[in-house]
Scaffold this motif. Structure first.
Motif, mmCIF file in Angstrom:
data_model
loop_
_atom_site.group_PDB
_atom_site.id
_atom_site.type_symbol
_atom_site.label_atom_id
_atom_site.label_comp_id
_atom_site.label_asym_id
_atom_site.label_seq_id
_atom_site.Cartn_x
_atom_site.Cartn_y
_atom_site.Cartn_z
ATOM 1 N N TYR A 111 0.851 -1.269 0.034
ATOM 2 C CA TYR A 111 -0.054 0.027 0.153
ATOM 3 C C TYR A 111 0.922 1.282 0.081
ATOM 4 O O TYR A 111 0.445 2.336 -0.397
ATOM 5 N N ARG A 112 2.265 1.168 0.468
ATOM 6 C CA ARG A 112 2.854 2.365 0.465
ATOM 7 C C ARG A 112 3.139 3.042 -0.808
ATOM 8 O O ARG A 112 3.557 3.986 -0.809
ATOM 9 N N GLU A 113 3.229 2.165 -2.032
ATOM 10 C CA GLU A 113 3.146 2.548 -3.492
ATOM 11 C C GLU A 113 1.867 2.916 -3.928
ATOM 12 O O GLU A 113 2.080 3.364 -5.112
ATOM 13 N N TRP A 114 1.048 3.253 -3.289
ATOM 14 C CA TRP A 114 -0.462 3.570 -3.857
ATOM 15 C C TRP A 114 -0.372 5.256 -3.721
ATOM 16 O O TRP A 114 -0.963 5.706 -2.739
ATOM 17 N N THR A 115 0.520 5.838 -4.257
ATOM 18 C CA THR A 115 0.800 7.122 -4.400
ATOM 19 C C THR A 115 0.826 7.816 -5.590
ATOM 20 O O THR A 115 0.887 7.203 -6.903
ATOM 21 N N TYR A 175 1.834 6.103 -9.419
ATOM 22 C CA TYR A 175 0.812 5.860 -10.476
ATOM 23 C C TYR A 175 1.410 6.622 -11.703
ATOM 24 O O TYR A 175 1.360 6.212 -12.737
ATOM 25 N N GLY A 176 1.716 8.023 -11.478
ATOM 26 C CA GLY A 176 2.219 8.748 -12.478
ATOM 27 C C GLY A 176 3.490 8.207 -13.223
ATOM 28 O O GLY A 176 3.493 8.358 -14.431
ATOM 29 N N LYS A 177 4.415 7.648 -12.393
ATOM 30 C CA LYS A 177 5.596 7.183 -12.885
ATOM 31 C C LYS A 177 5.262 6.047 -13.882
ATOM 32 O O LYS A 177 5.733 5.719 -15.027
ATOM 33 N N SER A 178 4.439 4.942 -13.245
ATOM 34 C CA SER A 178 4.078 3.844 -14.075
ATOM 35 C C SER A 178 3.442 4.016 -15.451
ATOM 36 O O SER A 178 3.522 3.608 -16.332
ATOM 37 N N PHE A 196 -9.243 -1.598 -16.069
ATOM 38 C CA PHE A 196 -9.539 -2.263 -15.023
ATOM 39 C C PHE A 196 -8.147 -2.888 -14.338
ATOM 40 O O PHE A 196 -8.236 -3.452 -13.169
ATOM 41 N N CYS A 197 -6.969 -2.594 -14.980
ATOM 42 C CA CYS A 197 -5.794 -2.757 -14.319
ATOM 43 C C CYS A 197 -5.503 -2.166 -13.173
ATOM 44 O O CYS A 197 -4.812 -2.585 -12.283
ATOM 45 N N PHE A 198 -6.212 -1.001 -12.931
ATOM 46 C CA PHE A 198 -5.903 -0.189 -11.982
ATOM 47 C C PHE A 198 -6.581 -1.007 -10.691
ATOM 48 O O PHE A 198 -6.195 -0.484 -9.407
ATOM 49 N N ILE A 199 -7.352 -2.092 -10.726
ATOM 50 C CA ILE A 199 -7.858 -2.621 -9.397
ATOM 51 C C ILE A 199 -6.930 -3.618 -9.160
ATOM 52 O O ILE A 199 -7.064 -4.439 -8.076
ATOM 53 N N SER A 231 2.342 -0.284 -11.431
ATOM 54 C CA SER A 231 3.661 -1.050 -12.038
ATOM 55 C C SER A 231 3.466 -0.729 -13.488
ATOM 56 O O SER A 231 2.271 -1.036 -14.081
ATOM 57 N N SER A 232 4.323 -0.514 -14.219
ATOM 58 C CA SER A 232 4.137 -0.411 -15.533
ATOM 59 C C SER A 232 4.109 -1.652 -16.100
ATOM 60 O O SER A 232 3.321 -1.892 -17.292
ATOM 61 N N ARG A 233 4.164 -2.795 -15.378
ATOM 62 C CA ARG A 233 4.228 -4.031 -15.925
ATOM 63 C C ARG A 233 2.684 -4.673 -16.071
ATOM 64 O O ARG A 233 2.258 -5.277 -16.731
ATOM 65 N N LEU A 234 2.098 -4.241 -14.823
ATOM 66 C CA LEU A 234 0.686 -4.566 -14.567
ATOM 67 C C LEU A 234 -0.034 -3.447 -15.718
ATOM 68 O O LEU A 234 -1.339 -3.827 -15.960
ATOM 69 N N PHE A 235 0.354 -2.456 -15.747
ATOM 70 C CA PHE A 235 -0.483 -1.416 -16.486
ATOM 71 C C PHE A 235 -0.394 -1.505 -18.043
ATOM 72 O O PHE A 235 -0.894 -0.785 -18.767
#
Length: 339
Positions: free
Chosen positions: A233-237, A241-244, A283-286, A291-295
């Protein structure tokens, strides 16, 4: 000649990545090894239910390793075969969407030379094959929407069904398929609902059977996979998100905005198709974390708009090649600087 030049660019970028950016063995790597051993009937330190839910990956690893002699070499071959196979499929998506070979080549370059594809597609992981299933299902959704051939829907669903047994990325294609069928104005709504019920049976039945087996054998379900897992959760900033998101297209984002600005020339049907694909991929946001890998599932539909904007601006040869070098070179430079 253009295809050959494009392939040389991709091959050079792949060589640079493999030569100068070392593999990063993640925790995922070991979970696949443990699951492959479990399927082989060997003792394992820990059972990973979320890997068992996607059995094709570990079964594929087990089979390929029987040919190559080790899991490590099997990972390498799976990675390379998936990456290379993505090339013609990405090209076909662009060619059929734009109706031009040149656009298909540009689109393929945007996809295959993107940071996430080079970074994670050429990694000791299984993402390249997962993305191959996603590309294949997307290709047939594009063919369905443009050519209005119902048979393309069934082929898309076959790839979605198989792909979901490998990794969950193709769920965005499943969402897009439903939306496109419901938006098809050439078919009465009730007929669309009946068609979707038939298509869903192709997906639901095999996965339901496997889920029942996994629950009875290992006591594990999709509920455990999604809701009972550790998340950073510490990465939910906004920064993460912007970087990914920026890493998906980098400087290519500018051309996405150009394409959106000139949407009237883009054509209603193609704009609607791109919009549906972007909506489904969002829907990748859920999923787990930014991560650019997931996005990365957002990249193919966004690149449709981006390539359109690129070709609207870069009409002269020098603009065309300079634009490609700037957009694609940014991905490679970022990869090499962050190795």
């Amino acid at each position: 000649m253009k295809k050959i030049i494009a392939l040389v660019f991709v091959a050079l970028a792949a060589f640079l990545k493999l030569r100068f950016v070392p593999f990063q063995i993640s925790a995922d790597y070991y979970t696949y090894l443990q699951t492959a051993d479990l399927f082989a009937g060997l003792p394992v330190e820990q059972m990973y239910g979320f890997r068992i839910l996607k059995p094709l990956t570990s079964y594929g690893l087990l089979w390929v390793s029987s040919l190559t002699g080790s899991y490590e070499s099997a990972f390498w071959w799976i990675m390379m075969v998936g990456f290379v196979a993505c090339l013609p499929v990405a090209y076909s998506i662009g060619k059929h969407f734009f109706g031009k070979e040149k656009s298909g080549i540009v689109y393929m370059l945007w996809i295959m030379l993107s940071y996430p594809m080079l970074k994670y597609g050429l990694e000791m992981a299984t993402d390249s094959v997962a993305w191959l299933f996603y590309f294949l299902s997307t290709l047939f959704l594009v063919l369905y929407w443009i050519q209005k051939k119902e048979s393309a829907l069934w082929i898309a669903m076959v790839w979605i069904t198989l792909g979901f047994f490998w990794k969950e990325y193709v769920v965005v294609s499943l969402i897009a398929l439903h939306v496109l069928v419901l938006l098809d104005r050439k078919r009465p709504l009730i007929d669309s609902i009946v068609l979707l019920a038939k298509l869903d049976a192709l997906f639901v039945i095999p996965h339901a059977v496997w889920q029942v087996y996994v629950f009875q054998t290992y006591g594990y379900t999709y509920f455990d996979w999604y809701f009972v897992q550790d998340r950073p959760y510490r990465e939910w900033t906004p920064y993460h998100y912007g970087k990914s998101l920026f890493a998906l297209l980098m400087l290519g984002w500018a051309f996405v905005f150009v394409g959106l600005k000139q949407w009237k020339q883009f054509g209603y049907e193609k704009l609607l198709l791109a919009a549906v694909l972007v909506f489904a991929a969002s829907f990748c946001f859920i999923w787990g974390w930014p991560s650019s890998r997931l996005f990365f599932v957002l990249t193919p539909p966004l690149a449709l708009v981006g390539v359109y904007g690129f070709e609207r601006i870069c009409k002269k040869d020098w603009q065309y090649w300079f634009g490609l070098i700037v957009v694609l070179g940014g991905h490679l430079a970022w990869l090499l600087m962050n190795r």
